[in-house]
Design an enzyme around this catalytic site. Structure first.
Site, PDB file in Angstrom:
ATOM      1  N   MET A  61      10.596  -6.776   4.581  1.00 52.50           N
ATOM      2  CA  MET A  61      10.978  -7.416   5.976  1.00 52.50           C
ATOM      3  C   MET A  61      12.290  -8.047   6.154  1.00 52.50           C
ATOM      4  O   MET A  61      12.150  -9.081   6.957  1.00 52.50           O
ATOM      5  CB  MET A  61       9.576  -8.187   6.309  1.00 52.50           C
ATOM      6  CG  MET A  61       8.464  -7.279   6.130  1.00 52.50           C
ATOM      7  SD  MET A  61       8.410  -6.077   7.575  1.00 52.50           S
ATOM      8  CE  MET A  61       6.698  -5.692   7.631  1.00 52.50           C
ATOM      9  N   ARG A  62      13.399  -7.815   5.548  1.00 55.21           N
ATOM     10  CA  ARG A  62      14.345  -8.175   5.710  1.00 55.21           C
ATOM     11  C   ARG A  62      15.559  -7.316   5.742  1.00 55.21           C
ATOM     12  O   ARG A  62      15.531  -6.223   5.551  1.00 55.21           O
ATOM     13  CB  ARG A  62      15.104  -8.888   4.327  1.00 55.21           C
ATOM     14  CG  ARG A  62      14.294 -10.404   3.811  1.00 55.21           C
ATOM     15  CD  ARG A  62      14.871 -10.720   2.746  1.00 55.21           C
ATOM     16  NE  ARG A  62      16.212 -11.201   2.693  1.00 55.21           N
ATOM     17  CZ  ARG A  62      16.720 -12.011   3.268  1.00 55.21           C
ATOM     18  NH1 ARG A  62      15.978 -13.071   3.751  1.00 55.21           N
ATOM     19  NH2 ARG A  62      18.248 -12.318   3.348  1.00 55.21           N
ATOM     20  N   LEU A  63      16.535  -7.769   6.910  1.00 50.72           N
ATOM     21  CA  LEU A  63      17.676  -6.747   7.137  1.00 50.72           C
ATOM     22  C   LEU A  63      18.525  -6.838   5.955  1.00 50.72           C
ATOM     23  O   LEU A  63      18.899  -7.869   5.529  1.00 50.72           O
ATOM     24  CB  LEU A  63      18.222  -7.522   8.362  1.00 50.72           C
ATOM     25  CG  LEU A  63      18.995  -6.589   9.370  1.00 50.72           C
ATOM     26  CD1 LEU A  63      18.209  -5.512   9.925  1.00 50.72           C
ATOM     27  CD2 LEU A  63      19.629  -7.456  10.709  1.00 50.72           C
ATOM     28  N   SER A 120       0.862  -1.025   0.017  1.00 57.26           N
ATOM     29  CA  SER A 120      -0.132  -0.139  -0.038  1.00 57.26           C
ATOM     30  C   SER A 120       0.670   1.115  -0.038  1.00 57.26           C
ATOM     31  O   SER A 120       0.480   2.189  -0.605  1.00 57.26           O
ATOM     32  CB  SER A 120      -0.939  -0.070   0.927  1.00 57.26           C
ATOM     33  OG  SER A 120      -0.382   0.139   2.438  1.00 57.26           O
ATOM     34  N   ASN A 121       2.098   1.239   0.501  1.00 57.08           N
ATOM     35  CA  ASN A 121       2.923   2.439   0.380  1.00 57.08           C
ATOM     36  C   ASN A 121       3.249   2.459  -0.928  1.00 57.08           C
ATOM     37  O   ASN A 121       3.769   3.607  -1.194  1.00 57.08           O
ATOM     38  CB  ASN A 121       4.039   2.441   1.803  1.00 57.08           C
ATOM     39  CG  ASN A 121       3.401   2.441   2.886  1.00 57.08           C
ATOM     40  OD1 ASN A 121       3.308   3.664   3.291  1.00 57.08           O
ATOM     41  ND2 ASN A 121       3.149   1.558   3.718  1.00 57.08           N
ATOM     42  N   HIS A 128       8.737   2.928   8.939  1.00 55.78           N
ATOM     43  CA  HIS A 128       8.664   1.946  10.147  1.00 55.78           C
ATOM     44  C   HIS A 128       7.461   2.437  10.898  1.00 55.78           C
ATOM     45  O   HIS A 128       7.208   3.616  11.521  1.00 55.78           O
ATOM     46  CB  HIS A 128       9.891   1.781  11.316  1.00 55.78           C
ATOM     47  CG  HIS A 128       9.645   1.079  12.266  1.00 55.78           C
ATOM     48  ND1 HIS A 128       9.880  -0.349  12.060  1.00 55.78           N
ATOM     49  CD2 HIS A 128       9.594   1.218  13.590  1.00 55.78           C
ATOM     50  CE1 HIS A 128       9.648  -1.202  13.327  1.00 55.78           C
ATOM     51  NE2 HIS A 128       9.238  -0.111  14.203  1.00 55.78           N
ATOM     52  N   ASN A 131      13.957   3.684   5.191  1.00 52.73           N
ATOM     53  CA  ASN A 131      13.106   2.512   5.556  1.00 52.73           C
ATOM     54  C   ASN A 131      11.874   3.416   6.322  1.00 52.73           C
ATOM     55  O   ASN A 131      12.150   4.361   7.036  1.00 52.73           O
ATOM     56  CB  ASN A 131      13.696   1.756   6.676  1.00 52.73           C
ATOM     57  CG  ASN A 131      12.718   0.391   6.973  1.00 52.73           C
ATOM     58  OD1 ASN A 131      12.187  -0.138   6.349  1.00 52.73           O
ATOM     59  ND2 ASN A 131      12.849   0.432   8.591  1.00 52.73           N
TER      60      ASN A 131
END
Ligand code: GAR
Length: 251
Positions: free
Chosen positions: A138-140, A27-28, A157, A155
């Site tokens: 959703m990964r570092l 959605s972003n 958050h 990022n």
């Protein structure tokens, strides 16, 4: 010569290239597409309607449309790549619908995290982004990725960092009982949601909020704060911290 600003014709605003990384619904990404993504459109007939680009205005040049910047000095922006680690992520569908190139790099297809991230760096380098945006990725990222794009990865958050880092921030804030949470946009560093903060906005936790009701209000703020922050970047108004500091200035 890069694909971005350096090859702009005299008198033309330069192009600001965005790469977006997303793992989920996107959605972003959609907010970025709707508010910022302005691919150059060549129209064959100057009397032709181009309703899909609402804020386009005709430039003086034949066969071209151009855009009015929201912020003075803002260039035209284009999402040049959407990359996901999840093949079925709806973000990919949103990108394809908007005609944006997509890549999928599934971590389990690689022998190690390093190999995956090398492929990620190579895909990003090919796209030559001015800014890499993690919008629900959703990964570092490993140090190799961060070093390849110093202060050019941000990022989103769903909490007021440094409170509630990680992948379940909305649930964690609700369980903790905070009365105010919010949204953060920050530079990505090697930690988990630890990079220098660029923008934040508070969201009040209401009596009786569920994860769903709170998430709805947080997402509404995200869909405005992330595109607004990208606009400031594109206008050259976001300045990374000086050595020894973690304070970002926005003018
Ligand atoms: C957003 O709320 C974003 O803040 C969050 O994932 C959601 C993605 O939504 N990111 C994190 O939690 C990162 N730690 P979307 O796929 O609908 O844009």
């Amino acid at each position: 010569m890069t694909k971005s600003g350096d090859d702009a014709q005299p008198g033309q605003r330069r192009l600001f290239r965005l790469a977006v990384l997303a793992s989920g619904s996107g959605s972003n990404l959609q907010a970025i597409i709707d508010q910022l993504h302005r691919p150059e459109v060549v129209v064959r007939d100057l009397s032709e309607d181009v309703p899909e680009i609402g804020d386009a205005v005709r430039s003086g040049e034949p066969d071209r449309v151009t855009w009015q910047p929201v912020i003075p000095g803002e260039p035209r922006m284009e999402v040049v790549l959407v990359l996901s680690d999840v093949p079925e992520a709806f973000a990919l569908t949103r990108a394809r619908r908007a005609g944006i190139p997509t890549r999928v790099l599934v971590p389990r297809d690689f022998a190690s995290r390093e190999e995956h991230d090398l492929a990620l760096v190579s895909a990003l380098c090919e796209a030559e982004p001015d800014l890499v945006v993690l919008a629900g990725y959703m990964r570092l990222l490993s140090p190799a990725v961060i070093r390849a794009f110093p202060y050019r990865i941000i990022n989103l958050h769903p909490a007021l960092l440094p409170s509630f880092p990680g992948t379940s921030a909305i649930q964690d804030a609700l369980r903790y009982g905070v009365k105010i949470t919010g949204v953060t946009v920050h530079f990505v560093d090697e930690g988990m949601d630890t990079g220098p903060i660029i923008a934040q906005e508070a969201v009040r936790v209401e009596e009786g909020d569920t994860e769903e009701t709170l998430a709805t209000r947080i997402h509404a703020v995200e869909h405005r704060l992330l595109p607004d922050t990208i606009r400031l970047f594109a206008a050259g108004r976001v300045h990374p911290p000086l050595p020894g500091s973690r304070v970002v200035t926005v003018d």
